[in-house]
Design a protein around this motif. Structure first.
Motif, mmCIF file in Angstrom:
data_model
loop_
_atom_site.group_PDB
_atom_site.id
_atom_site.type_symbol
_atom_site.label_atom_id
_atom_site.label_comp_id
_atom_site.label_asym_id
_atom_site.label_seq_id
_atom_site.Cartn_x
_atom_site.Cartn_y
_atom_site.Cartn_z
ATOM 1 N N ASN A 17 0.875 -1.065 0.215
ATOM 2 C CA ASN A 17 0.053 -0.185 0.089
ATOM 3 C C ASN A 17 0.927 1.383 -0.185
ATOM 4 N N LYS A 64 -10.473 -3.590 -3.414
ATOM 5 C CA LYS A 64 -11.197 -3.212 -4.505
ATOM 6 C C LYS A 64 -12.050 -4.368 -5.006
ATOM 7 N N GLU A 101 -2.884 3.275 -3.333
ATOM 8 C CA GLU A 101 -2.812 2.215 -4.342
ATOM 9 C C GLU A 101 -1.800 1.279 -3.893
ATOM 10 N N LYS A 143 -3.812 9.413 -3.642
ATOM 11 C CA LYS A 143 -4.446 8.272 -3.435
ATOM 12 C C LYS A 143 -3.954 7.053 -3.112
ATOM 13 N N CYS A 169 -14.604 -5.906 -2.818
ATOM 14 C CA CYS A 169 -15.768 -4.857 -2.871
ATOM 15 C C CYS A 169 -16.545 -5.218 -3.889
ATOM 16 N N ASP A 170 -15.861 -5.435 -5.149
ATOM 17 C CA ASP A 170 -16.741 -5.777 -6.292
ATOM 18 C C ASP A 170 -17.314 -7.178 -5.990
ATOM 19 N N ILE A 209 -4.746 -2.800 -2.091
ATOM 20 C CA ILE A 209 -6.037 -1.593 -2.482
ATOM 21 C C ILE A 209 -6.632 -2.397 -3.550
ATOM 22 N N ASP A 210 -5.797 -2.746 -4.443
ATOM 23 C CA ASP A 210 -6.475 -3.666 -5.602
ATOM 24 C C ASP A 210 -7.296 -4.870 -4.926
ATOM 25 N N ASP A 216 -20.150 -0.642 -1.795
ATOM 26 C CA ASP A 216 -19.851 0.545 -2.362
ATOM 27 C C ASP A 216 -18.544 0.842 -1.281
ATOM 28 N N CYS A 217 -17.116 1.059 -1.805
ATOM 29 C CA CYS A 217 -16.090 1.216 -0.899
ATOM 30 C C CYS A 217 -15.579 2.670 -1.170
ATOM 31 N N THR A 218 -15.224 3.230 -0.147
ATOM 32 C CA THR A 218 -14.404 4.322 -0.032
ATOM 33 C C THR A 218 -13.009 3.934 0.704
ATOM 34 N N PHE A 219 -12.042 4.749 0.309
ATOM 35 C CA PHE A 219 -10.753 4.536 0.848
ATOM 36 C C PHE A 219 -10.276 5.649 1.838
#
Lengths: 276, 266
Positions: free
Chosen positions: B48, B65, B57, B55, B68-69, B61-62, B74-77
């Motif tokens: 990370n 994400k 990344e 932002k 979350c998919d 983080i990948d 619905d994700c916020t970081f």
């Protein structure tokens, strides 16, 4: 003579003020209640969380951290005091160059965060290792402890110079003139007449600066020094018990309270001649 | 008497305040939609890190994400300092923390973990001209070792290398600076993080001298996603999602973007 004493009894007192529930009074009780709730909550939490094993393990570490903190603050405060005197005198000088130099120094160290100064001196200068080695200074800058002392001293010297400069200016020029009329030299006037009076004015701000420096010292753990805060973080990392931070807060609180009381005492002592 | 009355008034005010606080906390904990706030450290590349525009990344983080998919969430970081991650999670500042956090017994007393989503070993790194031969207690005796504070690596180093001086830094970036400028004799951290750093210009100073045996009592079964205690349904959702992305190839795709081996371990 007799008339004065006899009239004492007959003095009319103004009537007692009515005890009203004004808005300010209600707000006052509410705020006191808030504080009381906070302290009761803290006491209950610490009582409930009391863990003798934790204290036995981390007590000595906190003690060594506390000693580190106090040593760091004491050394840098005293060194800063010594450096602040020429800086303050330069700031008051008639020589424009000296004034600018002193002003620039104070401007820089008051205008940037202590955290940034510590970081720049330790990590920033650390990346100039070859140059520092050529100058023979690497031995000093390699050591986290000496970098911390340097950063804290330079920082507090700037603040103390401002305090001192203001205090010296607060002594009326009449004192200078009177001393001059008595034929005293400028040097003697400064050290024996002006400075003692200025230090009374400076005393409270000095106390504030000491307290701020003590609390500011909690950031020194970022350059690997295990001060009280560093030990606290280590203890927390190993136990995940939130009371580690609470104990640190209580210890800092007690020290600040001790300094405050010490300062009250010093002030009472220094201003005895002013009490009528 | 008068003082007693005042004290009683103040005390009743205290009770009112405490009650109000308790009510406010209850209402705040209600409502559970699948809107998640996920935090990470942002100072531990390649897992990370922060992009130039700030932002988050990296691998973590990948993966987050993809999870979350998978969960249709619905994700916020948000970024969160490593030191304060567990208290912030407990205080409900975010729903999950994903930053290569090892699943250890001490941490499990404070927070819950998902199943592991990766597992990488520790390594010892030192300047290229070092005289350190190996990674035993004797090899490192008298040396100054840098670690990131509040990590399994710092606990491991304090336990494994009692004869060395352990210095703890707020993030990996600082011990790397000190290793490069020669204040440290060695550092202990995640093998993958060290490898990644050695490939950069700043890491050119140093090399890996060895891989100490990972003590499972300290490192646990691997790294998981941290979640506040008392949310088993969320932990289960994450676990199902981890299993799903492992099965459907999404994990491998992300893994191959960063590494030439499987960081999931065995």
């Amino acid at each position: 003579m007799t008339t004065v004493t006899s009239s004492d009894e007959a003095v009319l007192r103004p009537p007692a003020l009515p005890h009203r529930w004004t808005r300010a009074r209600v707000a006052g009780y509410f705020l006191v209640g808030l504080w009381l709730a906070f302290f009761i909550g803290l006491a209950i939490y610490l009582y409930g969380a009391w863990n003798i094993g934790l204290i036995e393990t981390y007590g000595p570490k906190y003690w060594s951290g506390l000693k580190t903190t106090l040593t760091l603050v004491a050394i840098s405060f005293l060194l800063g005091m010594i450096i602040s005197i020429p800086v303050a005198i330069a700031g008051l000088s008639k020589n424009r160059f000296a004034r600018r130099l002193s002003g620039g120094y104070v401007y820089f160290f008051r205008g940037t965060p202590l955290l940034a100064q510590v970081f720049l001196i330790y990590y920033g200068l650390g990346s100039f290792r070859p140059q520092l080695q050529d100058l023979g200074l690497w031995g000093f800058f390699r050591d986290a402890w000496s970098c911390a002392i340097l950063a804290f001293t330079l920082n507090t010297a700037a603040y103390q110079a401002v305090i001192l400069r203001g205090a010296i200016k607060s002594v009326s020029t009449g004192q200078w003139e009177a001393a001059s009329a008595l034929g005293l030299s400028k040097r003697v006037t400064f050290w024996k007449i002006i400075l003692p009076q200025a230090l009374i004015v400076a005393l409270r701000p000095y106390g504030n600066e000491l307290i701020l420096l003590l609390k500011g010292s909690a950031i020194v753990a970022i350059i690997t020094i295990y001060d009280l805060m560093g030990e606290t973080r280590r203890a927390y990392a190993q136990t995940f018990d939130f009371q580690t931070y609470l104990w640190a807060a209580v210890i800092y609180f007690v020290i600040v309270e001790l300094i405050r009381n010490l300062w009250d005492w010093i002030e009472r002592r220094l201003t005895r001649h002013l009490i009528r | 008497m008068h003082i007693m009355k005042r004290f009683a008034l103040a005390a009743s005010a205290a009770i009112v305040v405490l009650t109000m606080g308790a009510i406010a906390m209850d209402t705040a904990q209600a409502a559970d939609k699948l809107k998640l706030t996920i935090a990470s450290e942002g100072a531990y590349p390649p897992f990370n890190t922060l992009s130039p525009d700030g932002k988050l990344e990296g691998f973590d983080i990948d993966i987050a994400k993809a999870l979350c998919d998978q969960m249709k969430a619905d994700c916020t970081f948000v970024t969160q300092d490593w030191d304060g991650a567990i208290p912030a999670l407990q205080a409900g500042k975010f729903d999950a923390f994903i930053a290569v956090m090892s699943i250890t017994p001490e941490r499990e007393k404070q927070i819950d973990f998902t199943n592991k989503y990766m597992s990488t070993p520790p390594a010892v790194v030192a300047p290229k001209d070092t005289d350190i031969k190996g990674v035993t207690k004797e090899d490192l005796a008298g040396k100054t070792i840098g670690v990131q504070g509040a990590t399994t690596f710092s606990n491991f180093s304090e336990k494994t290398y009692p004869d060395s001086s352990i210095k703890s830094y707020p993030t990996a970036e600082e011990y790397q600076l000190d290793l490069a400028n020669g204040r440290l004799d060695a550092a202990v951290d995640d093998r993958v993080v060290i490898d990644n750093w050695l490939k950069t210009a700043d890491g050119a100073c140093c090399k890996i001298v060895g891989m100490p045996k990972a003590d499972p009592a300290i490192f646990g079964p691997g790294m998981g996603i941290a979640i506040k205690k008392g949310r088993p349904e969320l932990v289960k959702k994450f676990n199902d999602a981890i299993a799903a992305i492992r099965a459907n190839g999404t994990y491998k795709k992300i893994n191959d973007k960063y590494f030439d081996f499987d960081v999931y371990g065995d």
